[in-house]
Design a protein around this motif. Structure first.
Motif, PDB file in Angstrom:
ATOM      1  N   ASP A 276      15.602  16.317 -28.793  1.00  0.00           N
ATOM      2  CA  ASP A 276      16.025  17.066 -29.962  1.00  0.00           C
ATOM      3  C   ASP A 276      16.341  16.072 -31.073  1.00  0.00           C
ATOM      4  O   ASP A 276      17.169  15.196 -30.900  1.00  0.00           O
ATOM      5  N   LEU A 277      15.655  16.188 -32.164  1.00  0.00           N
ATOM      6  CA  LEU A 277      15.848  15.179 -33.207  1.00  0.00           C
ATOM      7  C   LEU A 277      16.738  15.736 -34.318  1.00  0.00           C
ATOM      8  O   LEU A 277      16.408  15.678 -35.487  1.00  0.00           O
TER       9      LEU A 277
ATOM     10  N   GLU B 272      23.753   1.028 -23.952  1.00  0.00           N
ATOM     11  CA  GLU B 272      22.844   1.962 -23.318  1.00  0.00           C
ATOM     12  C   GLU B 272      22.086   1.234 -22.221  1.00  0.00           C
ATOM     13  O   GLU B 272      21.885   0.025 -22.302  1.00  0.00           O
TER      14      GLU B 272
ATOM     15  N   PHE C 220      19.504  14.869 -35.696  1.00  0.00           N
ATOM     16  CA  PHE C 220      20.172  14.061 -36.715  1.00  0.00           C
ATOM     17  C   PHE C 220      19.212  13.585 -37.787  1.00  0.00           C
ATOM     18  O   PHE C 220      19.604  12.926 -38.716  1.00  0.00           O
ATOM     19  N   LEU C 221      17.956  13.883 -37.589  1.00  0.00           N
ATOM     20  CA  LEU C 221      16.991  13.146 -38.386  1.00  0.00           C
ATOM     21  C   LEU C 221      16.384  13.945 -39.487  1.00  0.00           C
ATOM     22  O   LEU C 221      16.422  15.153 -39.552  1.00  0.00           O
TER      23      LEU C 221
ATOM     24  N   PRO D 120      23.643   7.773 -29.984  1.00  0.00           N
ATOM     25  CA  PRO D 120      22.497   8.693 -30.024  1.00  0.00           C
ATOM     26  C   PRO D 120      22.478   9.751 -28.923  1.00  0.00           C
ATOM     27  O   PRO D 120      22.025  10.870 -29.163  1.00  0.00           O
ATOM     28  N   THR D 121      22.954   9.417 -27.755  1.00  0.00           N
ATOM     29  CA  THR D 121      22.816  10.399 -26.684  1.00  0.00           C
ATOM     30  C   THR D 121      24.132  11.055 -26.294  1.00  0.00           C
ATOM     31  O   THR D 121      24.126  12.039 -25.572  1.00  0.00           O
TER      32      THR D 121
ATOM     33  N   LEU E 109       9.944   6.535 -25.169  1.00  0.00           N
ATOM     34  CA  LEU E 109      11.074   5.697 -24.814  1.00  0.00           C
ATOM     35  C   LEU E 109      11.246   5.741 -23.307  1.00  0.00           C
ATOM     36  O   LEU E 109      11.291   6.812 -22.713  1.00  0.00           O
TER      37      LEU E 109
ATOM     38  N   TYR F 184      22.390  15.957 -25.376  1.00  0.00           N
ATOM     39  CA  TYR F 184      21.156  16.692 -25.106  1.00  0.00           C
ATOM     40  C   TYR F 184      21.409  17.972 -24.340  1.00  0.00           C
ATOM     41  O   TYR F 184      20.570  18.873 -24.323  1.00  0.00           O
TER      42      TYR F 184
ATOM     43  N   GLU G 116      17.311   3.753 -34.114  1.00  0.00           N
ATOM     44  CA  GLU G 116      17.859   4.335 -32.894  1.00  0.00           C
ATOM     45  C   GLU G 116      16.712   4.832 -32.036  1.00  0.00           C
ATOM     46  O   GLU G 116      16.346   6.001 -32.083  1.00  0.00           O
ATOM     47  N   PRO G 117      16.124   3.949 -31.248  1.00  0.00           N
ATOM     48  CA  PRO G 117      14.938   4.362 -30.493  1.00  0.00           C
ATOM     49  C   PRO G 117      15.203   5.512 -29.537  1.00  0.00           C
ATOM     50  O   PRO G 117      14.320   6.317 -29.279  1.00  0.00           O
ATOM     51  N   SER G 118      16.421   5.616 -29.052  1.00  0.00           N
ATOM     52  CA  SER G 118      16.662   6.702 -28.106  1.00  0.00           C
ATOM     53  C   SER G 118      16.643   8.051 -28.803  1.00  0.00           C
ATOM     54  O   SER G 118      16.496   9.087 -28.172  1.00  0.00           O
ATOM     55  N   LEU G 119      16.804   8.044 -30.113  1.00  0.00           N
ATOM     56  CA  LEU G 119      16.684   9.291 -30.856  1.00  0.00           C
ATOM     57  C   LEU G 119      15.271   9.505 -31.330  1.00  0.00           C
ATOM     58  O   LEU G 119      14.660  10.533 -31.121  1.00  0.00           O
ATOM     59  N   ASN G 120      14.768   8.520 -32.041  1.00  0.00           N
ATOM     60  CA  ASN G 120      13.399   8.607 -32.509  1.00  0.00           C
ATOM     61  C   ASN G 120      12.855   7.191 -32.560  1.00  0.00           C
ATOM     62  O   ASN G 120      13.328   6.364 -33.319  1.00  0.00           O
ATOM     63  N   ALA G 121      11.874   6.961 -31.729  1.00  0.00           N
ATOM     64  CA  ALA G 121      11.363   5.603 -31.612  1.00  0.00           C
ATOM     65  C   ALA G 121      10.543   5.203 -32.830  1.00  0.00           C
ATOM     66  O   ALA G 121      10.231   4.046 -33.000  1.00  0.00           O
TER      67      ALA G 121
ATOM     68  N   SER H 128       9.845  14.145 -37.289  1.00  0.00           N
ATOM     69  CA  SER H 128      10.125  14.626 -35.946  1.00  0.00           C
ATOM     70  C   SER H 128       9.019  14.246 -34.978  1.00  0.00           C
ATOM     71  O   SER H 128       9.225  14.201 -33.783  1.00  0.00           O
TER      72      SER H 128
ATOM     73  N   LEU I  30      11.282   5.728 -36.204  1.00  0.00           N
ATOM     74  CA  LEU I  30      11.998   5.901 -37.463  1.00  0.00           C
ATOM     75  C   LEU I  30      12.915   4.722 -37.659  1.00  0.00           C
ATOM     76  O   LEU I  30      13.761   4.433 -36.821  1.00  0.00           O
TER      77      LEU I  30
END
Lengths: 129, 941
Positions: B617-618, B904, B620-621, B797-798, B632, B835, A58-63, B626, A65
């Motif tokens: 904000d990460l 997206e 979910f991860l 994700p968003t 992006l 966000y 999910e690049p929009s979350l973390n590019a 982080s 990972l």
């Protein structure tokens, strides 16, 4: 003691040090069982991508990972978090070498990955007629 | 026998014949030159010359034949099929030639032929013994190209094999078809050259590197010749220019590899301590050490044994590198090593032969030489015969080391008084030994996969030590599953930075020392200025580049390299009085210092400007990840990155390359006008006056902003955040691209902006590869379908979308326009911005059904969230709903299932790194080349 002897001793000492140092810093090839038994210790794990499981990127979350499941050479599977963008043609990879360590949750956190894709050559090498 | 149609058999047959002739020629040359040297009879030497000429012509013939095959696309040949195709531009034919194992061996052989012919012409009375060594090497290489079977063991591999003759294809049904070339579509076109290698670097880098490797053979051959003729110093003078020629060419080849990696590959740097890179660096280091010892020993033999050892070692290391990278022993540890392909036994034999020969020749006594040769042959013979190769090789190694020590004590241990502490020769000697240590360290660490093989016989011993001492280190050794250091770069830097420090420090003052002894007063006076200036520059560097005390080793190296650069530059006017003829060494040393300084600054102060710029904000991860190093970018988005704003403008395709155009804008301070409102956290502020923003809001706030007491939620959502800067004028554009290749996989290639003092290096990590031509619209990422029920939510994700209801639109306009057989469904979505969780939106995508099938729809785009919802299907659990009238109840009755596509806005993921001071490195490369060239030139003349 002659100066050349001192030099010789220093040289030998450093050479032995370098040899042991390279052995000491070296990582270990391991299977998933061994890696999961020792969380926090770095290993190289060789295996394949488990294509039946989802590859999550999910690049929009973390590019940087990519999460997927790998199967080691013994057939054991484990969830892997790779701290890299999803490599091109990851789905087609035939062999993976993951460099990283297991975490406390029984998942593998890979810092880096080497990927080999010989399959795409071999498919075409197998000329049938 | 089948008569095959369309094959060009003559080429392969000619190639094979020439390969046999080249082997025969090399054997003739070996025996001719050998006997000529031993007996002094001119007839034998003539035979040797004839043999080598024959060999040379055959090798040239092989090269031409292979080129003809590649040029004409004769895909029935395995090598042609594997390494070329029809679509490839002709200018890359050369790259195809040396892409594979066989071709690169051929390239290596070719350079040996060239060098050998020059030596035949120029070596005068050294011709006999030197050419004997050359010819033996050519015998091995000819065998590798011929590809012969000894029993079941294949040695080498021929580039002239037909695909139907490959062992894995023998007996397959199609090999019996006469018209297989026309009938099987795979033969119509070759596999082609990996697009990664289709650039000019691949045209110039391998020939340079292989010429460098080949030129290490010259000093090796001279050294053996010297030992053979018992003329231990006479060989140095003719070998010396060759050695520095090798240093120049090999060094250029290595740096070209670095430049290639930096300019055209997405490794994110110019040096990664990869095994293949190390394999070329190590021989260069030992060659440099050998070259410097030659200078010492040419004047007065003081460290002859070290000189022999280093010279012989260099060529052996070239063989060892070849063995490491081509035999397949590295296996999974390198990205770009070759796979085995049956090269291992041949290469191992090649390597062991020259180790044995070198050790044997260092013995002075004829009887001892014979004894060692017999023992070694028996040992290795037993090893092969009884299938215990590894212990045999280890035993051979142990015997050889023992023999080396005794050879030193018998023939080389000096009885003369030692040279003065403050003499140039002493410190040159020390420097060479440090270089040797540095080379050994790199070799050890690169050889970790080889240790596994060598350690295997000692499993039990190490296991026992591990068990009795409880040491996990020994237990690890017993498992023999060592992998290369995980943090390879850190590991190598840890060892190599101290070595580099010592070497550069020696470079700084080495030239100011005199031969024999130095007047220390004068020495200190000459160096004082350089020393002080270097300290000053280091202090400045530490201040500007913000080095801390924890980076003491880097500061030390910074100082040593600066000292070396200044002292060597100062040497030209102060000591040489501007005589440029003899300034080669100084110029080369300045270059070397600059290379190290540039590498030091650019790698230690490289900055991944793409890191953490979005402040996302990460949640979910996984906690560990982080720290995202990539940025992006949505299409049309302008984002602050480092000192610039970057804007992803468009993408376009040219040939096989898909370019992503990025515009870069200056970051200028943002100006606010009176009455502007900005959002900071959950508060809104209004500007009291027109002003230019400072660096932090907290500094500006009391002077320029008043908080708003009352505002609606809507205003809060729609107000922009405060920021200190804004995009200014457009400065430049970069277009990193992805090379599309369905066969080998797509390759991302970087685009770099060069300034005088730094580079901005960018490459695409992840991107949508669809173009406007492929789909109707390329401004969105591919849709993802979610099968949900009314009342469910869709989390992307968003954003989070809650499906409130699905209803049939029955307003009059719709009905009148469409008619009775159509039904229009609408989904009512409430969408939350993840966000800014207080921000809610509404979306209402539609789908039109005709006769129970969806025919078209209208999607709902939420621009602020860069998301698009489309309603794909509406069904009840019993099948498609065909009811008429009103909202369909969410509860009670059949449940309503919907398929909703979510897309997206198109984006890409990019990595951007700033390399400061990298031009210092490139300038250093040029000076290193020029300086070495000057030194070679001076010695040739």
């Amino acid at each position: 003691m002659k100066r050349s002897h001192i030099i010789a001793i220093v040289i030998i000492a450093v050479a032995v040090g370098a040899l042991i140092g390279s052995l000491y810093d070296s990582s270990t090839y391991a299977d998933l069982d061994q890696a999961l038994e020792h969380p926090g210790k770095e290993y190289h794990v060789v295996g394949t991508l488990d294509r039946s499981q989802e590859i999550v990127y999910e690049p929009s979350l973390n590019a940087s990972l990519t999460t997927f499941t790998m199967r080691d050479l013994n057939g054991k599977t484990c969830k892997v978090h790779l701290a890299k963008a999803k490599p091109q043609d990851f789905e087609r990879s035939e062999r993976l070498v993951l460099i990283g360590e297991a975490n406390e949750n029984g998942e593998f956190e890979a810092r880096d990955m080497l990927m080999k894709c010989p399959s795409k050559y071999n498919e075409e090498n197998k000329v049938t007629g | 026998m089948t008569e095959y149609i369309g094959e060009h058999l003559w080429a392969g047959q000619l190639g094979h014949a020439l390969a046999v002739i080249s082997l025969v020629g090399a054997l003739l040359a070996t025996s001719g030159y050998f006997h000529g040297t031993r007996t002094g009879q001119v007839e034998w030497t003539r035979l040797g010359r004839l043999g080598f000429r024959l060999h040379s012509i055959a090798v040239l013939g092989i090269v031409v034949t292979l080129f003809v095959m590649l040029f004409n696309h004769w895909f029935e040949y395995d090598y042609v099929w594997k390494h070329s195709n029809l679509a490839m531009p002709m200018k890359y034919i050369a790259s195809c030639f040396w892409e594979g194992q066989e071709g690169s061996f051929l390239l290596w052989t070719f350079w040996h032929v060239v060098l050998g012919n020059i030596l035949m012409w120029r070596a005068k009375d050294w011709e006999g013994p030197v050419m004997t060594v050359f010819a033996t090497v050519q015998v091995f290489l000819a065998i590798m190209i011929l590809g012969v079977y000894i029993g079941d063991v294949r040695i080498g591999s021929s580039p002239f094999l037909l695909i139907r003759e490959l062992p894995e294809n023998l007996g397959l049904p199609w090999t019996g078809m006469a018209n297989y070339l026309g009938a099987i579509p795979q033969f119509a076109d070759g596999r082609g050259l990996n697009p990664l290698l289709q650039n000019y670097w691949m045209v110039i880098h391998p020939p340079t590197l292989f010429l460098g490797f080949a030129s290490t053979l010259v000093p090796f051959a001279y050294a053996l010749a010297g030992l053979w003729r018992k003329d231990r110093t006479g060989w140095i003078a003719p070998a010396l220019p060759w050695t520095f020629f090798g240093i120049m060419i090999l060094g250029t080849g290595i740096l070209m590899g670095g430049a290639w990696a930096y300019e055209a590959l997405s490794f994110g740097g110019f040096w990664a301590w990869d095994p293949v890179e190390n394999a070329s660096l190590v021989p260069w280091i030992t060659l440099v050490a050998a070259g410097h010892l030659m200078i010492v020993n040419k004047r007065k033999p003081t460290a002859l044994f070290s000189l022999f050892l280093l010279t012989l070692f260099t060529f052996i290391l070239v063989l060892y590198s070849t063995f490491l990278t081509r035999s397949g022993v590295l296996g999974d540890t390198s990205v770009h090593s070759f796979t085995g392909d049956g090269m291992l036994p041949g290469l191992l034999l090649f390597l062991l032969f020259y180790i044995g020969l070198s050790v044997m020749m260092l013995l002075t006594d004829m009887g001892q030489r014979r004894f060692y040769a017999v023992i070694s042959t028996i040992l290795l013979g037993i090893g092969v015969g009884l299938q215990v190769q590894v212990p045999a090789i280890l035993l051979f190694g142990a015997v050889s080391i023992g023999v080396l020590v005794s050879a030193y004590r018998q023939g080389f241990a000096s009885k003369e008084p030692e040279e003065s502490l403050w003499s140039r020769e002493f410190w040159l000697f020390i420097g060479s030994l440090v270089l040797l240590l540095s080379a050994m360290q790199i070799t050890f660490s690169t050889s970790v996969p080889v240790f596994n093989l060598l350690l295997e016989p000692f499993d039990k011993v190490f296991g026992w030590i591990g068990d009795t001492t409880g040491s996990s280190f020994f237990k690890g050794l017993a498992d023999a599953k060592l992998a290369p250091p995980g943090e390879a770069i850190a590991h190598y830097n840890k060892w190599q930075i101290p070595f580099a420090f010592i070497v550069t420090f020696l470079i700084a003052f080495g030239q100011y020392l005199r031969w024999k002894d130095t007047d220390m007063k004068k020495f200190r006076k000459q160096l004082a200025v350089s020393f002080l200036v270097a300290i000053g520059i280091t202090a400045l560097g530490v201040y500007l580049l913000k080095y801390t005390w924890s980076e003491l080793t880097l500061i030390a190296l910074f100082f040593a390299t600066t000292f070396a650069i200044i002292a060597n530059a100062w040497y030209i006017p102060s000591v040489l009085k501007g005589r440029l003829k003899s300034a080669g060494a100084s110029v080369a040393h300045v270059g070397f210092g600059l290379v190290l300084l540039g590498a030091l600054i650019s790698t230690s102060r490289q900055e991944e400007v793409s890191r953490n710029t979005r402040n996302m904000d990460l949640r979910f991860l996984n906690e560990g990840f982080s720290n995202s190093e990539d940025i992006l970018l949505y299409r049309g988005d302008t984002v602050r990155m480092g000192d610039h704003y970057v804007h992803y403008t468009s993408k376009r395709q040219t040939g096989v390359n898909l370019y992503y155009d990025m515009d870069y804008f200056a970051a200028v301070p943002r100006s606010y006008a009176t009455g502007d409102t900005v959002r900071v956290g959950d508060m809104l502020f209004e500007a009291k006056e027109a002003h230019t923003a400072g660096r932090y809001f907290l500094e500006d706030q009391p002077k320029h902003w008043t908080p708003l007491e009352r505002f609606s939620r809507r205003e809060l959502w729609h107000t922009e955040d405060w920021s200190s800067s804004a995009p200014g004028e457009r400065l430049f554009g970069l277009a990193p691209f992805v090379q599309l290749n369905p066969r080998f996989g797509n390759v991302a290639e970087p685009s770099t902006k060069h300034w005088l003092q730094r580079d901005l290096y960018t490459h695409v990590r992840y991107a949508d590869l669809a173009l406007a031509s492929d789909t109707a619209d390329d401004t969105w990422m591919p849709d993802r379908l979610y099968d949900k029920h009314v009342g469910d939510s869709i989390i992307t994700p968003t954003a989070m979308a809650i499906i409130d209801s699905v209803y049939i639109m029955r307003d009059s306009v719709t009905l009148r326009m469409l008619g009775d057989q159509y039904t229009v469904y609408a989904a009512q979505l409430r969408v939350r911005d993840l966000y800014r969780p207080d921000r809610w939106f509404e979306a209402r995508p539609l789908v039109i059904y005709a006769n129970g099938e969806p025919v078209m729809g209208k999607s709902a785009e939420l621009e602020p969230l860069r998301i698009r919802y489309s309603l794909a299907t509406v069904t009840t659990d019993q099948g498609p709903t065909m009811g008429h009238g009103g909202p369909i109840p969410a509860t009670g009755g059949p449940r309503i299932a919907v398929g909703i596509n979510v897309a997206e806005s198109e984006f890409l993921v990019m990595q951007a790194i700033v390399f400061p001071g990298i031009n210092i490195l490139w300038i250093g490369c040029v000076l290193l080349f020029i300086g070495t060239f000057m030194a070679v030139w001076q010695r040739v003349r």
